[in-house]
Design an enzyme around this catalytic site. Structure first.
Site, PDB file in Angstrom:
ATOM      1  N   ASN A  94       2.017  -5.033  -3.200  1.00 13.83           N
ATOM      2  CA  ASN A  94       0.671  -5.492  -2.871  1.00 13.83           C
ATOM      3  C   ASN A  94      -0.194  -4.288  -2.513  1.00 13.83           C
ATOM      4  O   ASN A  94       0.264  -3.398  -1.795  1.00 13.83           O
ATOM      5  CB  ASN A  94       0.795  -6.443  -1.665  1.00 13.83           C
ATOM      6  CG  ASN A  94      -0.489  -7.129  -1.260  1.00 13.83           C
ATOM      7  OD1 ASN A  94      -1.121  -7.786  -2.085  1.00 13.83           O
ATOM      8  ND2 ASN A  94      -0.873  -6.999   0.005  1.00 13.83           N
TER       9      ASN A  94
ATOM     10  N   GLU B 226      -5.873 -11.112  -0.968  1.00 14.53           N
ATOM     11  CA  GLU B 226      -6.714 -10.847   0.215  1.00 14.53           C
ATOM     12  C   GLU B 226      -8.189 -10.765  -0.150  1.00 14.53           C
ATOM     13  O   GLU B 226      -8.920  -9.910   0.357  1.00 14.53           O
ATOM     14  CB  GLU B 226      -6.276  -9.532   0.890  1.00 14.53           C
ATOM     15  CG  GLU B 226      -4.795  -9.464   1.210  1.00 14.53           C
ATOM     16  CD  GLU B 226      -4.376  -8.228   1.997  1.00 14.53           C
ATOM     17  OE1 GLU B 226      -5.253  -7.504   2.505  1.00 14.53           O
ATOM     18  OE2 GLU B 226      -3.164  -8.001   2.107  1.00 14.53           O
TER      19      GLU B 226
ATOM     20  N   ASP C 293     -11.953 -10.717  -0.322  1.00 14.47           N
ATOM     21  CA  ASP C 293     -13.230 -10.881   0.380  1.00 14.47           C
ATOM     22  C   ASP C 293     -14.250  -9.973  -0.293  1.00 14.47           C
ATOM     23  O   ASP C 293     -13.884  -9.020  -0.981  1.00 14.47           O
ATOM     24  CB  ASP C 293     -13.153 -10.700   1.908  1.00 14.47           C
ATOM     25  CG  ASP C 293     -12.481  -9.428   2.382  1.00 14.47           C
ATOM     26  OD1 ASP C 293     -12.387  -8.463   1.611  1.00 14.47           O
ATOM     27  OD2 ASP C 293     -12.056  -9.394   3.560  1.00 14.47           O
TER      28      ASP C 293
ATOM     29  N   GLU D  19       0.811  -1.236   0.000  1.00 19.50           N
ATOM     30  CA  GLU D  19       0.000   0.000   0.000  1.00 19.50           C
ATOM     31  C   GLU D  19       0.834   1.271   0.000  1.00 19.50           C
ATOM     32  O   GLU D  19       0.566   2.186   0.771  1.00 19.50           O
ATOM     33  CB  GLU D  19      -0.966  -0.017   1.193  1.00 19.50           C
ATOM     34  CG  GLU D  19      -1.877  -1.239   1.211  1.00 19.50           C
ATOM     35  CD  GLU D  19      -2.782  -1.313   2.445  1.00 19.50           C
ATOM     36  OE1 GLU D  19      -2.629  -0.485   3.352  1.00 19.50           O
ATOM     37  OE2 GLU D  19      -3.623  -2.220   2.493  1.00 19.50           O
TER      38      GLU D  19
ATOM     39  N   HIS E 299     -10.188  -6.512  -1.799  1.00 14.45           N
ATOM     40  CA  HIS E 299     -11.222  -6.260  -0.776  1.00 14.45           C
ATOM     41  C   HIS E 299     -12.393  -5.569  -1.469  1.00 14.45           C
ATOM     42  O   HIS E 299     -12.412  -4.359  -1.625  1.00 14.45           O
ATOM     43  CB  HIS E 299     -10.656  -5.402   0.358  1.00 14.45           C
ATOM     44  CG  HIS E 299      -9.612  -6.110   1.156  1.00 14.45           C
ATOM     45  ND1 HIS E 299      -9.902  -7.226   1.915  1.00 14.45           N
ATOM     46  CD2 HIS E 299      -8.286  -5.902   1.276  1.00 14.45           C
ATOM     47  CE1 HIS E 299      -8.789  -7.654   2.493  1.00 14.45           C
ATOM     48  NE2 HIS E 299      -7.794  -6.880   2.119  1.00 14.45           N
TER      49      HIS E 299
HETATM   50  C1  XIL Z   1      -6.153  -6.427   8.496  1.00 12.60           C
HETATM   51  C2  XIL Z   1      -6.375  -7.625   9.408  1.00 12.60           C
HETATM   52  O1  XIL Z   1      -7.268  -8.518   8.779  1.00 12.60           O
HETATM   53  C3  XIL Z   1      -6.923  -7.184  10.738  1.00 12.60           C
HETATM   54  O2  XIL Z   1      -6.936  -8.273  11.641  1.00 12.60           O
HETATM   55  C4  XIL Z   1      -6.081  -6.053  11.321  1.00 12.60           C
HETATM   56  O3  XIL Z   1      -6.687  -5.581  12.521  1.00 12.60           O
HETATM   57  C5  XIL Z   1      -5.930  -4.918  10.321  1.00 12.60           C
HETATM   58  O4  XIL Z   1      -5.383  -5.425   9.125  1.00 12.60           O
HETATM   59  N1  XIL Z   1      -4.817  -4.768   3.813  1.00 12.60           N
HETATM   60  C6  XIL Z   1      -3.797  -5.554   4.296  1.00 12.60           C
HETATM   61  C7  XIL Z   1      -4.027  -6.414   5.463  1.00 12.60           C
HETATM   62  O5  XIL Z   1      -2.712  -5.598   3.690  1.00 12.60           O
HETATM   63  O6  XIL Z   1      -2.879  -6.595   6.230  1.00 12.60           O
HETATM   64  C8  XIL Z   1      -5.176  -5.914   6.331  1.00 12.60           C
HETATM   65  O7  XIL Z   1      -5.429  -6.881   7.353  1.00 12.60           O
HETATM   66  C9  XIL Z   1      -6.399  -5.652   5.487  1.00 12.60           C
HETATM   67  C10 XIL Z   1      -6.118  -4.619   4.426  1.00 12.60           C
END
Ligand code: XIL
Length: 374
Positions: free
Chosen positions: A218, A283, A285, A175, A254
């Protein structure tokens, strides 16, 4: 590189015939007539991995349950059974693994890496350079640029070196751009204090510590061709021209059904693929609006299933997109309701580990790809 034949050479019908003719034996039990995969990892084509974040740390620390991965036996069982790759959700982030200047806490990360070896799973390391979840001592410390450089290099050498040979992909930089495609020059301590050149150094140090790991950028919000993904595209071109060991670009994924599906996902992955990079989904979802604690409707679940399926299909269609990870597989431990009020049901299983339509869509899509590529 995909280690299986490209799809589309044979029709599914022709394959089905050849599959029925194959003699059933333990060696090719997967192609015996009538055999159906029961789990995502069984359905996965060769050379492709399907992964999950391993729940622990982060928001879980404020929840009324024990640390999930070490304590929830059913959950652990499913992590092993369903997935061929794991990503520590929080356990390798700076604030967990490096809580004090001279203290590393490797316990939880070690446990995940060991579990992965026992269950023949890949590991994605997450993450080495980020603006979030850094320890106080680092963010509030009064360090000179020289000291900060040494701190980052030592951290990378120590953490990456410890798991060298056991981690397949590292999210080196997480990020680093904002939504407009500008480097996060004020939020990211490393870029702010050391300038953008530190990004190349982080990749070089990671590569020195583990020459076999694939090294990734990422981010979220880079599923489409947009200002942020354009910024990555340009930066990676520059870094590669300078010989910096960048191997991959990964999209977190996400998603919210509120914003529609990123229809140009495949085209976006393909342009990074054409730079000679690996791509990955890291990641995924898919959250939905559930105001005032509403339950998802069948229609909402059906829409969600199409998002999961299309995301997977896009990755499967891209030559070097070989790693597809869900940010958790059960609502029991999802970060979504904690971070996005009135949204939820973002994973493929309920809190009771029941399969949602999204799970079935992934299983079917993987299985179709597996059969088409034999
Ligand atoms: C999130 C985790 O799922 C949580 O448990 C934590 O409190 C905050 O981070 N992008 C990322 C991840 O790269 O590391 C993040 O994970 C979600 C967004």
């Amino acid at each position: 590189m995909k280690r299986y034949a490209r799809p589309g050479l044979l029709s599914l019908a022709a394959l089905a015939t050849s599959i029925c003719l194959a003699p059933a034996s333990p060696a090719n039990a997967g192609v015996a007539a009538g055999w159906q995969p029961d789990t995502l990892r069984e359905a996965t084509p060769d050379g492709f991995v399907v992964g999950t974040a391993v729940a622990g740390g982060g928001h879980h620390e404020d929840m009324p349950y024990p640390d999930p991965f070490p304590n929830d036996r059913k959950y652990r069982h499913l992590v092993a059974k369903e997935f061929s790759s794991v990503s520590p959700e929080n356990q390798m982030k700076w604030e967990f693994i490096h809580p004090e200047p001279d203290v590393y806490d490797f316990g939880p990360a070690d446990a995940i890496v060991k579990f992965a070896a026992q269950h023949d799973q890949q590991v994605r390391g997450h993450t080495l350079m980020w603006h979030s979840q850094n320890p106080e001592w680092l963010e509030q410390g009064d360090y000179t640029p020289e000291e900060l450089r040494t701190i980052l290099r030592d951290h990378i050498k120590t953490v990456v070196g410890r798991y060298a040979g056991q981690i397949d992909q590292w999210d080196v930089a997480n990020e680093i751009f904002d939504g407009s495609g500008n480097l996060r020059t004020s939020e990211n301590i490393w870029i702010r204090e050391l300038g953008p050149g530190i990004i190349a150094d982080a990749f070089r140090w990671t590569h020195e510590a583990d020459p076999d790991a694939l090294l990734f950028f990422n981010d979220y919000g880079v599923e489409s061709i947009n200002a942020k993904s354009d910024a990555y595209y340009r930066l990676i071109q520059e870094l590669k021209a300078d010989g910096v060991p960048v191997d991959g670009f990964s999209v977190q994924g996400h998603l919210s059904t509120r914003y529609g599906f990123p229809g140009d996902l495949q085209a976006n992955l393909e342009r990074f693929d054409a730079l000679g990079l690996e791509t990955a989904v890291t990641e995924l979802d898919v959250r939905m609006d559930l105001p005032n604690g509403a339950e998802p409707t069948p229609e909402q679940e059906a829409v969600q299933a199409t998002y999961y399926q299309r995301f997977l299909q896009a990755c499967l269609a891209v030559e070097n997109c070989d790693s597809f990870t869900l940010w958790g597989f059960t609502d029991k431990y999802s970060w979504v309701p904690v971070f996005f009020p009135d949204q939820g049901s973002a994973t493929v299983m309920t809190e009771e580990f029941e399969h949602k339509p999204a799970y079935d869509s992934l299983l079917e899509t993987l299985d179709a790809a597996r059969l088409a590529r034999r």
